[in-house]
Design a protein around this motif. Structure first.
Motif, short mmCIF file in Angstrom:
data_model
loop_
_atom_site.label_atom_id
_atom_site.label_comp_id
_atom_site.label_asym_id
_atom_site.label_seq_id
_atom_site.Cartn_x
_atom_site.Cartn_y
_atom_site.Cartn_z
N GLN A 42 0.86 -1.23 0.03
CA GLN A 42 0.05 -0.05 0.01
C GLN A 42 0.90 1.23 0.07
O GLN A 42 2.02 1.37 0.72
N VAL A 43 0.34 2.35 -0.80
CA VAL A 43 1.28 3.46 -0.63
C VAL A 43 0.95 4.12 0.57
O VAL A 43 -0.01 4.46 1.23
N VAL A 44 2.21 4.33 1.19
CA VAL A 44 2.23 5.34 2.47
C VAL A 44 2.64 6.60 2.02
O VAL A 44 3.88 6.94 1.54
N LEU A 50 6.55 11.18 7.20
CA LEU A 50 7.31 12.28 8.21
C LEU A 50 6.70 12.25 9.54
O LEU A 50 7.78 12.48 10.52
N LEU A 51 5.49 12.19 9.60
CA LEU A 51 5.10 12.19 10.99
C LEU A 51 5.39 10.83 11.65
O LEU A 51 5.67 10.92 13.07
N GLU A 52 5.72 9.84 11.01
CA GLU A 52 6.02 8.56 11.79
C GLU A 52 7.49 8.71 12.22
O GLU A 52 7.77 8.36 13.33
N LEU A 53 8.29 9.47 11.57
CA LEU A 53 9.97 9.59 11.59
C LEU A 53 9.96 10.58 12.57
O LEU A 53 10.95 10.60 13.31
N TRP A 54 9.41 11.83 12.58
CA TRP A 54 9.61 12.82 13.32
C TRP A 54 8.53 13.56 14.36
O TRP A 54 8.72 14.49 14.92
N GLY A 55 7.46 12.79 14.07
CA GLY A 55 6.11 13.31 15.07
C GLY A 55 5.72 14.84 14.28
O GLY A 55 5.73 15.14 13.37
N GLU A 56 5.07 15.54 15.36
CA GLU A 56 4.23 16.77 14.89
C GLU A 56 5.19 17.69 14.56
O GLU A 56 4.77 18.82 13.98
N ASN A 57 6.51 17.77 14.90
CA ASN A 57 7.54 18.81 14.57
C ASN A 57 8.78 18.54 13.84
O ASN A 57 9.86 18.27 14.43
N PRO A 58 8.68 18.15 12.61
CA PRO A 58 9.73 17.50 11.74
C PRO A 58 10.78 18.72 11.48
O PRO A 58 10.30 19.81 11.69
N ILE A 151 1.58 4.97 13.28
CA ILE A 151 1.35 3.58 12.75
C ILE A 151 1.70 2.43 13.29
O ILE A 151 1.30 1.32 13.31
N VAL A 152 2.98 2.49 13.82
CA VAL A 152 3.77 1.31 14.44
C VAL A 152 2.96 1.16 15.88
O VAL A 152 2.79 -0.14 16.12
N THR A 153 2.60 2.13 16.58
CA THR A 153 1.98 1.93 17.87
C THR A 153 0.90 1.29 17.47
O THR A 153 0.46 0.27 18.44
#
Length: 257
Positions: A42-44, A50-58, A151-153
Motif C-alpha cells: 500500500q502507498v504510504v 514524516l509524522l512517523e519519523l519525526w512526530g508533529e515537529n519535523p 502507525i507502528v504503535t
C-alpha cells in the motif's frame, strides 16, 4: 512452519536471507522499513512517513531527509535480498512490494482467519493447528524500540489484541477436542502473564473442573476476584460469575462435561 519468511515485524524487526539475519543500523531507516511493511503493498504518503519519523515537529529539511532514508533502505534491501526493487515511489509517497507469504504479520493474519473459518465449519483439529501456528509467529513483544509514531504503535496494539483473541480461540478449540488436561498448565501461565484478562481465568476454571478439580477451580475464581477487585475496583464479569455459580452447583449440563 517450515517456511523461511524474509520480513519479520511481529517482534524485533529483522530481514532474513537463508541463514543471514539483518536489519538496518540507522534507527529511522528501521522505522521506515517497519512502517512500509505494516502497510505492505500500500502507498504510504510522504506526510504519513514524516509524522512517523519525526512526530508533529519535523525539522525544516525533513522531506529531503526522508529521501535520503529511502535511498539507504533501498541499498540495504538490495544487499540483503537481491532481486527486483522492493521500495517503489508511488505518489504521494512510497510502498514496499512483497508477496503475501514474505511478511510474518501477513501470514499471522491469514492463519487466524483460516482458524476462524475452521471453527465455523466445526473443523476444530484444523482450527487448533492454525491458531497454534499463528501464535508461534507472534511470541515476542512487537517492535518495542520503534513505537514512536502512530502507525507502528497502532500496529503493535492490533497484534497484541489479535494474539489474545487467537489464544482464546485455540483454547476453545482444544476444549472441543477434549484436551482440557493438557490445557491446565498453559492456562496457569496465561493467567500469570495476563492477570486482568478474565477470559483466561474463566477457561482455567473450566479446565480444572473438567479434570475433577472442583476446589482448585473455585480457588481460581477467588484469586481472580481479589485481583480484579483490588486492581480495578470491579467484580468479575458476568461470564465468570455464572461459571463460578455452575461449578458451585456441579451443573454438568451447564459446564458441558
Amino acid at each position: 512452519m517450515g517456511v523461511r519468511l524474509p520480513f519479520h515485524i511481529l517482534g524485533t524487526l529483522r530481514v532474513v536471507n537463508d541463514e543471514v539475519v539483518d536489519a538496518p543500523s540507522a534507527h529511522k531507516v528501521k522505522t521506515l522499513l517497519a512502517t512500509l511493511l505494516i502497510r505492505a503493498n500500500q502507498v504510504v504518503s510522504a506526510d504519513q512517513l514524516l509524522l512517523e519519523l519525526w512526530g508533529e515537529n519535523p525539522p525544516r529539511r525533513a522531506l529531503a531527509g526522508l529521501h535520503v532514508y529511502v535511498s539507504q533502505l533501498r541499498k540495504f534491501l538490495s544487499a540483503a535480498l537481491p532481486g527486483p526493487e522492493r521500495v517503489l515511489t508511488r505518489p504521494p509517497g512510497y510502498l514496499i512490494r512483497v508477496d503475501s507469504d514474505e511478511v510474518d504479520a501477513l501470514v499471522f493474519r491469514r492463519l487466524v482467519h483460516q482458524g476462524r473459518n475452521y471453527v465455523r465449519a466445526g473443523r476444530h483439529e484444523e482450527a487448533s493447528a492454525a491458531f497454534a501456528q499463528a501464535l508461534e509467529l507472534s511470541r515476542e513483544s512487537v517492535l518495542d524500540d520503534l513505537r514512536e509514531g502512530g502507525i507502528v504503535t497502532r500496529f503493535a496494539t492490533w497484534v497484541e489484541e489479535l494474539r489474545l483473541e487467537c489464544t482464546e480461540m485455540l483454547v476453545e478449540s482444544d476444549f472441543t477436542l477434549g484436551r482440557h488436561r493438557q490445557l491446565v498448565g498453559f492456562l496457569h501461565e496465561l493467567v500469570a502473564e495476563h492477570p486482568l484478562h478474565e477470559a483466561f481465568h474463566r477457561q482455567l476454571m473450566l479446565a480444572l473442573y473438567r479434570c475433577d478439580r472442583r476446589a482448585d477451580a473455585l480457588g481460581v475464581y477467588q484469586a481472580a476476584r481479589e485481583t480484579i477487585t483490588s486492581e480495578l475496583g470491579l467484580e468479575p464479569c458476568r461470564a465468570m460469575r455464572e461459571l463460578h455459580h455452575a461449578i458451585l452447583l456441579g451443573d454438568d449440563e451447564r459446564l458441558a462435561v
